[in-house]
Scaffold this motif. Structure first.
Motif, PDB file in Angstrom:
ATOM      1  N   GLN A   8       0.804  -1.223   0.000  1.00 24.76           N
ATOM      2  CA  GLN A   8       0.000   0.000   0.000  1.00 24.76           C
ATOM      3  C   GLN A   8       0.838   1.274   0.000  1.00 24.76           C
ATOM      4  N   THR A  84      -4.799 -10.860  -8.564  1.00 28.11           N
ATOM      5  CA  THR A  84      -3.841 -11.722  -9.267  1.00 28.11           C
ATOM      6  C   THR A  84      -4.568 -12.915  -9.892  1.00 28.11           C
ATOM      7  N   VAL A 106       3.068  -7.866  -6.165  1.00 29.57           N
ATOM      8  CA  VAL A 106       2.368  -8.828  -7.027  1.00 29.57           C
ATOM      9  C   VAL A 106       2.056  -8.259  -8.412  1.00 29.57           C
TER      10      VAL A 106
HETATM   11  N1  SAH Z   1      -4.690   3.088  -6.003  1.00 31.72           N
HETATM   12  C1  SAH Z   1      -4.437   3.575  -4.668  1.00 31.72           C
HETATM   13  C2  SAH Z   1      -3.684   2.561  -3.778  1.00 31.72           C
HETATM   14  C3  SAH Z   1      -2.514   1.846  -4.419  1.00 31.72           C
HETATM   15  S1  SAH Z   1      -1.678   0.849  -3.279  1.00 31.72           S
HETATM   16  C4  SAH Z   1      -3.702   4.897  -4.772  1.00 31.72           C
HETATM   17  O1  SAH Z   1      -3.044   5.123  -5.791  1.00 31.72           O
HETATM   18  O2  SAH Z   1      -3.775   5.708  -3.874  1.00 31.72           O
HETATM   19  C5  SAH Z   1      -2.096  -0.774  -3.820  1.00 31.72           C
HETATM   20  C6  SAH Z   1      -3.496  -1.206  -3.461  1.00 31.72           C
HETATM   21  O3  SAH Z   1      -3.695  -2.536  -3.932  1.00 31.72           O
HETATM   22  C7  SAH Z   1      -3.805  -1.246  -1.967  1.00 31.72           C
HETATM   23  O4  SAH Z   1      -5.054  -0.681  -1.724  1.00 31.72           O
HETATM   24  C8  SAH Z   1      -3.830  -2.764  -1.632  1.00 31.72           C
HETATM   25  O5  SAH Z   1      -4.666  -3.098  -0.549  1.00 31.72           O
HETATM   26  C9  SAH Z   1      -4.333  -3.333  -2.924  1.00 31.72           C
HETATM   27  N2  SAH Z   1      -3.957  -4.734  -3.164  1.00 31.72           N
HETATM   28  C10 SAH Z   1      -2.841  -5.391  -2.752  1.00 31.72           C
HETATM   29  N3  SAH Z   1      -2.811  -6.647  -3.211  1.00 31.72           N
HETATM   30  C11 SAH Z   1      -3.957  -6.815  -3.947  1.00 31.72           C
HETATM   31  C12 SAH Z   1      -4.508  -7.905  -4.670  1.00 31.72           C
HETATM   32  N4  SAH Z   1      -3.874  -9.061  -4.772  1.00 31.72           N
HETATM   33  N5  SAH Z   1      -5.710  -7.722  -5.280  1.00 31.72           N
HETATM   34  C13 SAH Z   1      -6.363  -6.528  -5.197  1.00 31.72           C
HETATM   35  N6  SAH Z   1      -5.881  -5.459  -4.540  1.00 31.72           N
HETATM   36  C14 SAH Z   1      -4.693  -5.598  -3.910  1.00 31.72           C
END
Ligand code: SAH
Length: 245
Positions: A8, A84, A106
């Motif tokens: 995040q 994914t 990922v």
């Molecule tokens: N788009 C937002 C946050 C990006 S951070 C911004 O730009 O402010 C990446 C985001 O992907 C986080 O919210 C995290 O919880 C989510 N994430 C992480 N792994 C994921 C997965 N396997 N599938 C879906 N979302 C995921």
């Protein structure tokens, strides 16, 4: 509150967010999917476009709560899911524009999964680690070839760490995937197996991995190494390999 395990790093720069969304050229009636919306910074800007529907795919239940609170529009559909492995065919939509500031741990898996659903996804726009973006546009990895077989990639912009909270340790880049039309290759799992096979032990000569007959028929010198092949070489080689296997 922000979780490292889910990569995040929230985008906070309004100017950058605006540019990213502008580059997507979202037109009236389009269906957009955002991967990893987090707290919805990018989402808000996407919702200013004349889209028909926006699906949000987010894995973190806490983020899901925030998103539900924030986005009550009927256009927005929030799904708690792992991107994914998401089945893009399940939405029964065929012209999806996918976007995401991806979780970097990922990102490759999400990109690979995008390719499996290419029939539903003519365009994708992803923020990834800059190094990943650069590698994807060369012929240096099986994934780069896998992606480039079906999509034309373009590098839209670099984004430095200070535009995120918390700032990632690496530079980022926003890249565009534009589906190619002419590709007839169907069995993607078998194509992946083939690519992994030739990328395995990169320094070995091709003839140590694939029969010389096949290489010669594809007009590729058996003593070459995988790094010396062009995208066209891979396609030609796969056509012949497929028939003789
Ligand atoms: N788009 C937002 C946050 C990006 S951070 C911004 O730009 O402010 C990446 C985001 O992907 C986080 O919210 C995290 O919880 C989510 N994430 C992480 N792994 C994921 C997965 N396997 N599938 C879906 N979302 C995921």
């Amino acid at each position: 509150m922000l979780k490292k395990k889910w990569g995040q790093h929230l985008l906070i720069a309004k100017g950058v967010i605006k540019k990213l969304v502008e580059s997507m050229e979202i037109r009236e009636g389009e269906v957009v999917i955002e991967i990893g919306p987090g707290t919805g910074n990018l989402t808000e800007e996407i919702l200013k476009t004349p889209l028909k529907k926006l699906y949000l795919l987010e894995i973190d239940p806490e983020m899901i709560e925030i998103l539900k609170e924030k986005f009550k529009s009927e256009k927005v559909i929030i799904l708690q899911t792992d991107a994914t492995q998401f089945d893009f065919s399940s939405l029964k939509e065929s012209n999806l524009k996918v976007v995401g500031n991806l979780p970097y741990n990922v990102a490759s898996l999400i990109i690979e999964n995008t390719v499996y659903y290419k029939n539903f996804i003519p365009y994708a726009f992803y923020m990834v680690q800059k190094e990943v973006a650069e590698r994807l546009t060369t012929t240096a990895s099986w994934l780069a070839i896998f992606v480039q077989t079906f999509y034309k990639l373009s590098y839209l912009m670099s984004v430095p760490p200070r535009f995120f909270i918390p700032p990632p340790k690496v530079q980022s880049a926003f890249i565009k995937f534009e589906r190619k039309n002419e590709v007839s290759l169907k069995d993607l799992k078998s194509y992946k197996t083939f690519l992994l096979k030739i990328f395995h032990q990169k320094r070995k000569m091709l003839k140590q991995k694939i029969s010389e007959e096949i290489l010669i028929e594809a007009q590729i010198a058996p003593t070459k190494r995988v790094e010396e092949l062009s995208l066209e070489d891979f396609l030609k080689l796969y056509e012949i390999f497929k028939i003789s296997n």
